[in-house]
Motif scaffolding. Sequence first.
Motif, PDB file in Angstrom:
ATOM      1  N   UNK A  26       0.829  -1.209   0.000  1.00 39.50           N
ATOM      2  CA  UNK A  26       0.000   0.000   0.000  1.00 39.50           C
ATOM      3  C   UNK A  26       0.865   1.262   0.000  1.00 39.50           C
ATOM      4  N   UNK A  27       2.056   1.177   0.553  1.00 37.38           N
ATOM      5  CA  UNK A  27       2.999   2.302   0.487  1.00 37.38           C
ATOM      6  C   UNK A  27       3.677   2.372  -0.874  1.00 37.38           C
ATOM      7  N   UNK A  28       3.926   1.212  -1.477  1.00 37.12           N
ATOM      8  CA  UNK A  28       4.648   1.163  -2.750  1.00 37.12           C
ATOM      9  C   UNK A  28       3.777   1.476  -3.970  1.00 37.12           C
ATOM     10  N   UNK A  29       2.517   1.056  -3.961  1.00 32.74           N
ATOM     11  CA  UNK A  29       1.685   1.209  -5.163  1.00 32.74           C
ATOM     12  C   UNK A  29       1.693   2.628  -5.722  1.00 32.74           C
ATOM     13  N   UNK A  30       1.517   3.682  -4.914  1.00 29.43           N
ATOM     14  CA  UNK A  30       1.522   5.035  -5.501  1.00 29.43           C
ATOM     15  C   UNK A  30       2.884   5.494  -6.022  1.00 29.43           C
ATOM     16  N   UNK A  31       3.948   4.835  -5.597  1.00 25.78           N
ATOM     17  CA  UNK A  31       5.293   5.163  -6.080  1.00 25.78           C
ATOM     18  C   UNK A  31       5.440   4.747  -7.539  1.00 25.78           C
ATOM     19  N   UNK A  32       4.745   3.673  -7.920  1.00 25.06           N
ATOM     20  CA  UNK A  32       4.907   3.077  -9.240  1.00 25.06           C
ATOM     21  C   UNK A  32       3.812   3.480 -10.207  1.00 25.06           C
ATOM     22  N   UNK A  33       4.207   3.674 -11.446  1.00 26.29           N
ATOM     23  CA  UNK A  33       3.279   3.877 -12.550  1.00 26.29           C
ATOM     24  C   UNK A  33       2.535   2.562 -12.772  1.00 26.29           C
ATOM     25  N   UNK A  34       1.247   2.601 -13.132  1.00 27.35           N
ATOM     26  CA  UNK A  34       0.511   1.354 -13.366  1.00 27.35           C
ATOM     27  C   UNK A  34       1.141   0.443 -14.422  1.00 27.35           C
ATOM     28  N   UNK A  35       1.895   1.012 -15.347  1.00 24.78           N
ATOM     29  CA  UNK A  35       2.547   0.222 -16.405  1.00 24.78           C
ATOM     30  C   UNK A  35       3.991  -0.146 -16.049  1.00 24.78           C
ATOM     31  N   UNK A  36       4.298  -0.213 -14.753  1.00 23.05           N
ATOM     32  CA  UNK A  36       5.650  -0.515 -14.304  1.00 23.05           C
ATOM     33  C   UNK A  36       6.252  -1.708 -15.046  1.00 23.05           C
ATOM     34  N   UNK A  37       7.520  -1.558 -15.416  1.00 23.71           N
ATOM     35  CA  UNK A  37       8.322  -2.667 -15.921  1.00 23.71           C
ATOM     36  C   UNK A  37       9.329  -2.998 -14.827  1.00 23.71           C
ATOM     37  N   UNK A  50       4.882  -7.764 -13.737  1.00 23.59           N
ATOM     38  CA  UNK A  50       3.971  -6.621 -13.784  1.00 23.59           C
ATOM     39  C   UNK A  50       3.914  -5.995 -12.392  1.00 23.59           C
ATOM     40  N   UNK A  51       3.315  -4.836 -12.294  1.00 25.97           N
ATOM     41  CA  UNK A  51       3.177  -4.163 -11.010  1.00 25.97           C
ATOM     42  C   UNK A  51       2.422  -5.040 -10.011  1.00 25.97           C
ATOM     43  N   UNK A  52       1.284  -5.580 -10.406  1.00 30.47           N
ATOM     44  CA  UNK A  52       0.487  -6.381  -9.475  1.00 30.47           C
ATOM     45  C   UNK A  52       1.229  -7.629  -9.009  1.00 30.47           C
ATOM     46  N   UNK A  53       1.924  -8.304  -9.916  1.00 34.75           N
ATOM     47  CA  UNK A  53       2.680  -9.502  -9.532  1.00 34.75           C
ATOM     48  C   UNK A  53       3.805  -9.133  -8.570  1.00 34.75           C
ATOM     49  N   UNK A  54       4.472  -8.019  -8.811  1.00 37.59           N
ATOM     50  CA  UNK A  54       5.538  -7.564  -7.926  1.00 37.59           C
ATOM     51  C   UNK A  54       4.981  -7.245  -6.541  1.00 37.59           C
ATOM     52  N   UNK A  55       3.874  -6.514  -6.479  1.00 33.83           N
ATOM     53  CA  UNK A  55       3.313  -6.146  -5.184  1.00 33.83           C
ATOM     54  C   UNK A  55       2.782  -7.361  -4.426  1.00 33.83           C
ATOM     55  N   UNK A  56       2.295  -8.368  -5.151  1.00 33.15           N
ATOM     56  CA  UNK A  56       1.905  -9.620  -4.492  1.00 33.15           C
ATOM     57  C   UNK A  56       3.104 -10.253  -3.800  1.00 33.15           C
TER      58      UNK A  56
END
Length: 131
Positions: A26-37, A50-56
């Motif tokens: 929840x702290x990291x998500x706003x740091x990253x663009x939705x299209x993060x590589x 992807x962003x979601x896989x990384x945050x998982x």
Amino acid sequence: MTAPAVASVLGVMDRYFDGLYRADSSLLRPVFHPDLLYVNATTGHHLTLSLDAYLDEIDERKSPLERGEVRDFRVAEINLVNDQVATVRASCAMLGRGYEDALTLVTTERGWQVIAKVFTFEEQGAKSCPT
């Protein structure tokens, strides 16, 4: 580079480091663009997420804070390409590894966000887990 741009990028980096140290998506998500590589470029460990896989993955790890590790994160270099693109070279030692990050940030309606995270690491001890 203008002082306000540097301050903004450093603010993003503070949130990035805090999110990694706490392993808090929840702290990291706003740091990253939705299209993060996200690219792990370490020999033998190459991985793209992807962003979601990384945050998982972040949510499933025991944080450096929980492990009682000293917070050891540094910005080595900031390069403002223009008012839309910046690059940051950062390093951190955590979870038994020394990481070197090459981050590309872009400006969006939400401010500066990391759109590319390419990193490598070296093992430093028994505690081990990817950033």
